[in-house]
Write an enzyme that holds these catalytic residues in place. Structure first.
Site, PDB file in Angstrom:
ATOM      1  CG  HIS A 136      -3.262   4.929   0.368  1.00 21.90           C
ATOM      2  ND1 HIS A 136      -3.168   3.994  -0.648  1.00 21.90           N
ATOM      3  CD2 HIS A 136      -4.365   4.619   1.069  1.00 21.90           C
ATOM      4  CE1 HIS A 136      -4.196   3.167  -0.557  1.00 21.90           C
ATOM      5  NE2 HIS A 136      -4.926   3.522   0.483  1.00 21.90           N
ATOM      6  CE  LYS A 172      -3.849   1.050   2.663  1.00 14.80           C
ATOM      7  NZ  LYS A 172      -4.501   1.047   3.966  1.00 14.80           N
TER       8      LYS A 172
END
Ligand code: OMP
Length: 213
Positions: free
Chosen positions: A105, A103
């Site tokens: 973010h 990921k």
């Protein structure tokens, strides 16, 4: 066989997680049995499975700091076993698992749960050829931690990439102990104890001698 092993076999048979018939494996081999941990798919079923893992881990004496469950099947195993280690063995154990996609973010990163610090015990379902274990060792090492061992529900005792068993190859290659709650030999013994059909026992033995070590 220990009591927790027999209980696991009784329960796995009852819910159909351990099945006999004709199954094509990831390796392409045609097997007379299949063990599907995905069928421990209710709260109570998962408690039964995690209880066996927690017993096995306690009995083994393997020293570790964090329990790590590789995505996806290892995730509920790590979470549930950490719960059982805490509630039934008084051992509050940090646990972690990986994302399949990194990921970029929010909290980011590949690892969810406890940081991978210190000695890491990998918890997984079944080892046939050992592919998934190799990936976990890489992830743990690249996080700067040390693999401490691997615990699995079933060692199918099959040849790995060479002439040794896949489990032995993993143990030798990474100098890691592999703890299996059950082995194929346990399954054969169990079938004999239960007075199973002679043809079934024979097909298990034949498979063991064709692909086993
Ligand atoms: P390796 O990664 O080659 O060791 O294969 C292990 C995987 O095979 C498991 O994670 C399962 O996805 C699957 N499997 C079972 O779950 N149960 C079995 O009895 C046999 C297999 C298999 O396909 O070999």
């Amino acid at each position: 066989m220990r009591d927790y092993q027999r209980k696991l076999l009784d329960f796995a048979t009852e819910i159909g997680a351990l099945r006999f018939g004709n199954f094509t494996l990831k390796s392409g081999r045609c097997s007379p049995y299949f063990f599907n941990t995905g069928l421990f798919s209710s709260g109570l079923r998962l408690v039964h499975l995690a209880r066996a893992y927690a017993h096995g881990i306690q009995d083994s004496g393997i020293a570790f700091d964090v329990l790590y469950g590789p995505a996806y099947k290892g995730i509920p195993l790590a979470a549930a076993t950490a719960m059982l280690l805490a509630t039934e063995h008084g051992r509050d154990t940090p646990y972690a698992f990986n994302r399949k996609e990194t990921k970029d973010h929010g909290e980011g990163g590949l690892i969810v749960g406890s940081p991978l610090n210190g000695r890491i015990l990998v918890i997984d379902d079944v080892i046939t050829a050992g592919t998934s274990v190799r990936e976990s060792v890489e992830i743990i090492r690249s996080a700067g931690a040390t693999p401490a061992g691997v615990v699995i529900a079933l060692d199918r005792q099959e040849r790995g990439q060479g002439e040794r068993s896949a489990v032995r190859e993993v143990e030798d290659e990474f100098s890691l102990p592999v703890l299996a709650l059950l082995t194929m030999d346990d399954l054969i013994l169990y079938l004999e104890e239960q007075g199973a059909d002679a043809a079934l026992v024979e097909s298990m033995r034949a498979y063991r001698s064709d692909y086993g070590v």
